[in-house]
Motif scaffolding. Structure first.
Motif, PDB file in Angstrom:
ATOM      1  N   GLN A 159      -5.423  -1.540  -8.229  1.00 19.07           N
ATOM      2  CA  GLN A 159      -4.813  -0.741  -7.172  1.00 19.07           C
ATOM      3  C   GLN A 159      -3.367  -0.393  -7.493  1.00 19.07           C
ATOM      4  O   GLN A 159      -2.934   0.743  -7.286  1.00 19.07           O
ATOM      5  CB  GLN A 159      -4.914  -1.492  -5.843  1.00 19.07           C
ATOM      6  N   GLU A 180      -2.229  -3.471   2.601  1.00 20.51           N
ATOM      7  CA  GLU A 180      -1.585  -3.058   3.849  1.00 20.51           C
ATOM      8  C   GLU A 180      -0.904  -4.212   4.569  1.00 20.51           C
ATOM      9  O   GLU A 180      -0.112  -3.978   5.487  1.00 20.51           O
ATOM     10  CB  GLU A 180      -2.624  -2.418   4.783  1.00 20.51           C
ATOM     11  N   LYS A 224       1.146   4.061  -3.055  1.00 23.21           N
ATOM     12  CA  LYS A 224       0.842   5.454  -2.737  1.00 23.21           C
ATOM     13  C   LYS A 224       1.980   6.384  -3.128  1.00 23.21           C
ATOM     14  O   LYS A 224       1.751   7.513  -3.592  1.00 23.21           O
ATOM     15  CB  LYS A 224       0.542   5.578  -1.246  1.00 23.21           C
ATOM     16  N   GLY A 225       3.213   5.923  -2.972  1.00 21.51           N
ATOM     17  CA  GLY A 225       4.359   6.777  -3.264  1.00 21.51           C
ATOM     18  C   GLY A 225       4.914   6.652  -4.661  1.00 21.51           C
ATOM     19  O   GLY A 225       5.984   7.219  -4.951  1.00 21.51           O
ATOM     20  N   ALA A 229       0.831  -1.203   0.000  1.00 22.00           N
ATOM     21  CA  ALA A 229       0.000   0.000   0.000  1.00 22.00           C
ATOM     22  C   ALA A 229       0.864   1.251   0.000  1.00 22.00           C
ATOM     23  O   ALA A 229       0.596   2.214  -0.734  1.00 22.00           O
ATOM     24  CB  ALA A 229      -0.927  -0.013   1.212  1.00 22.00           C
ATOM     25  N   GLY A 230       1.926   1.269   0.811  1.00 21.21           N
ATOM     26  CA  GLY A 230       2.821   2.421   0.829  1.00 21.21           C
ATOM     27  C   GLY A 230       3.566   2.594  -0.476  1.00 21.21           C
ATOM     28  O   GLY A 230       3.795   3.722  -0.940  1.00 21.21           O
ATOM     29  N   HIS A 238      -2.946   2.326 -10.097  1.00 22.47           N
ATOM     30  CA  HIS A 238      -3.514   3.623  -9.702  1.00 22.47           C
ATOM     31  C   HIS A 238      -4.829   3.923 -10.424  1.00 22.47           C
ATOM     32  O   HIS A 238      -5.087   5.052 -10.848  1.00 22.47           O
ATOM     33  CB  HIS A 238      -2.508   4.760  -9.982  1.00 22.47           C
ATOM     34  N   ASP A 292      -8.838   3.886  -9.878  1.00 21.46           N
ATOM     35  CA  ASP A 292      -9.884   3.785  -8.859  1.00 21.46           C
ATOM     36  C   ASP A 292     -10.966   2.821  -9.336  1.00 21.46           C
ATOM     37  O   ASP A 292     -11.417   2.871 -10.488  1.00 21.46           O
ATOM     38  CB  ASP A 292     -10.504   5.154  -8.586  1.00 21.46           C
ATOM     39  N   HIS A 296       3.173   7.266  -7.711  1.00 19.12           N
ATOM     40  CA  HIS A 296       2.428   7.941  -8.775  1.00 19.12           C
ATOM     41  C   HIS A 296       3.386   8.605  -9.767  1.00 19.12           C
ATOM     42  O   HIS A 296       3.217   8.487 -10.992  1.00 19.12           O
ATOM     43  CB  HIS A 296       1.478   8.984  -8.171  1.00 19.12           C
TER      44      HIS A 296
END
Length: 527
Positions: free
Chosen positions: A394, A322, A278-279, A274-275, A397, A399, A281
């Protein structure tokens, strides 16, 4: 006449086994002509002879020798006994052949081959065996051998925080179920770095995890204990723990420290999936090809871990991003720096499990509750496939709501932008995993095969001018397998990088793939 009478002509037992010294086979100035050949496992050469010319038959080919007893320590140099017995040894298989195989044994393999096709079969068999050996050696670089793990497990029995040295005050990684701290442990005069996993309240996967077999993509546990949390460690969000002094604590205050269960893992995570998503993109936008290749490799590790869990028939992996951990692989020497270093592939570990019969995991949001309730009515394998389909969106990226993923309200899934050569294949894979019709939904094993084809071929361009046949696919596999071994050989002799995790995954693919599998996978992927 003054000489004593001759002794009886009774030969010693040793003379029966030693070769006669034939002058025609001596090397000038060498008193033991074939000693060097025997010591180096090279048989003495002899010319071919015609039947009916016994005088030209070398000593070791004479029928009078016959079978002999096994060699003893006194029978060491140049004996026809050894040559005769070795001639009758079983023919070695391709798995036993190496570059150092003596010509005598190699000749036994080549003698029955009457055509280049037979030789080709031997070569291909040797390549397959060499690839399997290479794969095992690469794996040892980033996965602890089972024997060493068992030694560590025995060493850690009865140990607690007192036997460990805390390397960081704060967690190196936090998943949804646990905190991870880097700790040191001295084993055989070597300082090792492990991860101390402290489960969060409500974590219910520990019993399942303890019964799982070892696998590259499954988190391993090598020790556990229950003890007070050391003062120097900080649990995020714990009240009253931020200001304290590690020294001079009173026993009464020590008693206020929580008693927690601690699990020791040899893999030290630095981030969750998950991290990472998120980082990343910016990385996805600036280097879409590199990023989406990383996405394929991460998804491939997920599928490999899930396959292992199904074989174990014990637990089901919780594919919540996660709880998917990323671990840095040992940096191979001569690895490129800069941009390539930032795109290095981490190991992915499934770290959370729940029993198949339960088919549920704790939910932190109402949306996850909807997702869990939707999966509760499905068999465990089906839930895995839907979870992997969700992961594709996911990681890329995109949705997507859980209801759309399950196709409860719409048969059209969100569009995946075509940013690289992997985009179309990943979109196709997601559609096959999230198909509304369970009969058309592919399995995790099929998803793994599709990801392997996306990464290493064959690509659709192979069939642009060639009709897809089993013969074509067989030829492609064998040629690529040979080229892969040549690539490893060239890198080992030049300035190329040493093999790492991606190379190991590639070896796993070409070690097992067949033309029949490729035919089915390419049909599903490119149709």
């Amino acid at each position: 006449d003054s000489l004593p009478p001759p002794l009886p002509k009774k030969q010693l037992q040793r003379a029966e086994s030693l070769p006669e010294q034939g002058p025609s086979w001596h090397c000038r100035g060498d008193p033991t002509p074939w000693a060097g050949g025997i010591l180096h496992n090279n048989p003495p050469p002899h010319p071919r002879h015609n039947q009916g010319a016994p005088s030209s038959i070398p000593l070791w080919d004479r029928p009078s020798w016959g079978p002999k007893k096994p060699l003893t320590k006194s029978q060491s140099l140049g004996e026809p006994v050894a040559w005769s017995s070795q001639q009758k040894s079983p023919t070695p298989s391709p798995a036993e052949l190496t570059f150092g195989t003596v010509d005598r044994e190699l000749g036994q393999v080549l003698q029955p081959l009457e055509s280049p096709a037979g030789v080709c079969g031997v070569v291909l068999g040797c390549q397959a065996v060499a690839l399997a050996r290479l794969s095992a050696r690469i794996q040892e670089e980033f996965v602890m051998p089972e024997e060493r793990q068992q030694l560590l497990e025995a060493e850690l029995v009865g140990k607690s925080w007192a036997a460990l040295s805390t390397l960081d005050r704060e967690p190196c990684c936090e998943s949804r179920e646990a905190w991870y701290f880097r700790v040191g442990f001295t084993f055989q005069q070597t300082q090792l770095v492990f991860a101390a996993k402290i489960p969060k309240p409500g974590c219910a996967s520990l019993g399942v995890q303890s019964s799982l077999g070892a696998h590259c993509c499954i988190q391993r546990l090598i020790g556990r204990f229950t003890d007070h949390l050391p003062w120097e460690l900080v649990l995020p969000g714990s009240p009253g723990e931020q200001s304290r002094s590690p020294s001079g604590e009173e026993p009464a205050r020590l008693a206020t420290r929580p008693v927690l269960q601690v699990l020791i893992s040899p893999e030290v995570p630095y981030q969750t999936l998950a991290g990472f998503v998120k980082g990343s993109h910016g990385l996805h936008r600036t280097s879409p090809g590199h990023y989406e290749r990383l996405a394929c490799l991460l998804l491939l590790q997920v599928c490999l871990g899930l396959e292992h869990l199904r074989v174990q028939n014990v637990g089901q992996g919780d594919l919540c991003p996660e709880n998917l951990l990323l671990v840095r692989c040992p940096c191979p020497p001569r690895r490129q720096e800069g941009k390539e270093a930032s795109l290095s592939l981490p190991r992915l570990l499934i770290s959370s499990f729940f029993k198949v019969k339960d088919k549920q995991r704790p939910c932190s949001t109402s949306q996850e509750q909807v997702w869990t309730e939707g999966l509760a009515a499905l068999p465990s394998p089906v839930a895995d496939e839907l979870n992997v389909g969700m992961l594709i969106y996911q990681i890329l990226h995109v949705d997507i709501s859980l209801e759309n993923a399950l196709a409860f309200r719409s048969s059209r899934l969100p569009e995946i932008p075509s940013l690289s050569i992997y985009s179309t294949g990943l979109k196709r894979l997601a559609m096959l995993l999230l198909d509304r019709d369970p009969c058309k939904r592919i399995s995790i094993e099929q998803a793994r095969s599709i990801l392997q084809v996306l990464l290493w071929g064959p690509r659709q361009e192979l069939f642009a001018r060639n009709k897809k046949t089993l013969t074509l696919l067989w030829s492609w596999v064998e040629v690529k397998r040979a080229l892969l071994l040549l690539k490893f050989a060239e890198n080992s002799a030049g300035a190329g990088a040493s093999p790492g995790l991606e190379e190991w995954l590639c070896c796993q693919y070409f070690k097992e793939v067949t033309e029949h599998t490729l035919y089915q996978v390419t049909q599903a992927l490119y149709t």
